[in-house]
Design a protein around this motif. Sequence first.
Motif, PDB file in Angstrom:
ATOM      1  N   THR A   1       0.831  -1.201   0.000  1.00 28.08           N
ATOM      2  CA  THR A   1       0.000   0.000   0.000  1.00 28.08           C
ATOM      3  C   THR A   1       0.866   1.251   0.000  1.00 28.08           C
ATOM      4  N   ARG A   2       1.908   1.250   0.810  1.00 27.25           N
ATOM      5  CA  ARG A   2       2.772   2.425   0.891  1.00 27.25           C
ATOM      6  C   ARG A   2       3.529   2.658  -0.414  1.00 27.25           C
ATOM      7  N   LEU A   3       3.901   1.593  -1.112  1.00 24.36           N
ATOM      8  CA  LEU A   3       4.535   1.761  -2.419  1.00 24.36           C
ATOM      9  C   LEU A   3       3.602   2.472  -3.383  1.00 24.36           C
ATOM     10  N   GLU A   4       2.335   2.060  -3.386  1.00 24.18           N
ATOM     11  CA  GLU A   4       1.359   2.706  -4.260  1.00 24.18           C
ATOM     12  C   GLU A   4       1.208   4.181  -3.900  1.00 24.18           C
ATOM     13  N   GLU A   5       1.241   4.492  -2.603  1.00 19.99           N
ATOM     14  CA  GLU A   5       1.137   5.882  -2.178  1.00 19.99           C
ATOM     15  C   GLU A   5       2.341   6.695  -2.630  1.00 19.99           C
ATOM     16  N   CYS A   6       3.478   6.027  -2.820  1.00 22.98           N
ATOM     17  CA  CYS A   6       4.678   6.697  -3.323  1.00 22.98           C
ATOM     18  C   CYS A   6       4.667   6.817  -4.840  1.00 22.98           C
ATOM     19  N   GLY A   7       3.628   6.287  -5.474  1.00 19.64           N
ATOM     20  CA  GLY A   7       3.555   6.325  -6.925  1.00 19.64           C
ATOM     21  C   GLY A   7       4.347   5.235  -7.600  1.00 19.64           C
ATOM     22  N   ILE A   8       4.693   4.175  -6.854  1.00 22.47           N
ATOM     23  CA  ILE A   8       5.469   3.067  -7.406  1.00 22.47           C
ATOM     24  C   ILE A   8       4.564   1.848  -7.532  1.00 22.47           C
ATOM     25  N   PRO A   9       4.329   1.338  -8.735  1.00 21.30           N
ATOM     26  CA  PRO A   9       3.506   0.136  -8.878  1.00 21.30           C
ATOM     27  C   PRO A   9       4.084  -1.010  -8.069  1.00 21.30           C
ATOM     28  N   SER A  10       3.288  -1.588  -7.190  1.00 25.31           N
ATOM     29  CA  SER A  10       3.761  -2.688  -6.354  1.00 25.31           C
ATOM     30  C   SER A  10       3.756  -3.989  -7.138  1.00 25.31           C
ATOM     31  N   ARG A  11       4.537  -4.939  -6.664  1.00 22.64           N
ATOM     32  CA  ARG A  11       4.621  -6.258  -7.292  1.00 22.64           C
ATOM     33  C   ARG A  11       4.674  -7.323  -6.210  1.00 22.64           C
ATOM     34  N   ARG A  12       4.223  -8.523  -6.567  1.00 25.33           N
ATOM     35  CA  ARG A  12       4.315  -9.615  -5.603  1.00 25.33           C
ATOM     36  C   ARG A  12       5.777  -9.867  -5.248  1.00 25.33           C
ATOM     37  N   ASN A  13       6.656  -9.855  -6.248  1.00 26.28           N
ATOM     38  CA  ASN A  13       8.088  -9.977  -6.012  1.00 26.28           C
ATOM     39  C   ASN A  13       8.650  -8.569  -5.795  1.00 26.28           C
ATOM     40  N   LEU A  14       8.825  -8.204  -4.539  1.00 24.15           N
ATOM     41  CA  LEU A  14       9.237  -6.841  -4.230  1.00 24.15           C
ATOM     42  C   LEU A  14      10.644  -6.530  -4.724  1.00 24.15           C
ATOM     43  N   LEU A  15      11.463  -7.546  -4.955  1.00 24.92           N
ATOM     44  CA  LEU A  15      12.807  -7.287  -5.453  1.00 24.92           C
ATOM     45  C   LEU A  15      12.785  -6.732  -6.873  1.00 24.92           C
ATOM     46  N   ARG A  16      11.682  -6.880  -7.567  1.00 25.31           N
ATOM     47  CA  ARG A  16      11.593  -6.354  -8.917  1.00 25.31           C
ATOM     48  C   ARG A  16      11.141  -4.903  -8.939  1.00 25.31           C
ATOM     49  N   VAL A  17      10.780  -4.394  -7.783  1.00 29.58           N
ATOM     50  CA  VAL A  17      10.421  -2.978  -7.695  1.00 29.58           C
ATOM     51  C   VAL A  17      11.698  -2.163  -7.700  1.00 29.58           C
ATOM     52  N   ARG A  18      11.746  -1.132  -8.538  1.00 30.86           N
ATOM     53  CA  ARG A  18      12.919  -0.281  -8.618  1.00 30.86           C
ATOM     54  C   ARG A  18      12.495   1.182  -8.563  1.00 30.86           C
TER      55      ARG A  18
END
Length: 311
Positions: A279-296
Amino acid sequence: MVNTRRLIVHGPETVSWRVVLDPLMMIAGVRALMLQALQPTTMRGVWQNSDFLREPLERLFNTANFVAVTTVGTPEQAAGLGARVRGVHKRLRIEDPDTGRTHRVDDPELLLWVHCAEVSSYLEVIERGGLKLTRAEKDRYYDEQRHTATYVGLHAEEVPGGVAEMDAYFAAARTDLDLRVIPESRATVRFLLWPRVPHKLRFLAPLKALWFPVGALAYYALPRWARDHYRALPEFPGAGPLVGVGLRLARLGVIAVPSKLRARAFKPETRELMADLHTRLEECGIPSRRNLLRVRADPDDAGAPATRASA
């Protein structure tokens, strides 16, 4: 775009994100405990001030929760947990039967040993397990972890902030901190190689035989000088490269375990924190993913707004 630092201590733009969310963190945590146990006062502090014999895995899970909160929690959550930890440590003492002296648990020298053993173990295991980092990125990781050290009461400027500084710290610690094996140390390593499964994790009992390779990997990932103190397992030629292969295979094995089953091994508050992270990633404008290591996010400035997510 929202600044990640408002909602996440170490966001996707940091090296700490990539290290702490790695599937091998459990093995890295076991390696950290084995290394920490070589400092007698530290080890006696664990045995004298915790239910280690009754709930031996509790310290591992508490450490996992602390690492999670101080990495991907909110700054307010991390500050609150840090204050509670410092409050507990301030009240606790350690009796040294060899000298008759009493030590404070929050002695800066002991806190620094615990911190350095932890963060160096995380980086060492996860890099050997396949995470590719440049020297600059490894320096950045240690610099980021200086901030984490402040939550337990250390001053950031007194904590190693790069690879060279960390190497120098351990070179000095080997002579200055009286590193050696005491009965509590040996019992801890024996447990970490073949643990008793607590009642609340009885659902994992059928998998206990699979734990020994985990403990053995953590043991052989220790520096040779540390293994020479313990001599808990036999040394053999080619151990170094085989550990790297074993850690890569372990990563695949961990990933193969359903995420819901993996999550059950952690404290409820840790699971809630990780669920809230999306949820907090989405609030930061970053699309979240099930594999969080793929979030950049943009690595140019750890305080800059996030700009992208990897494919």
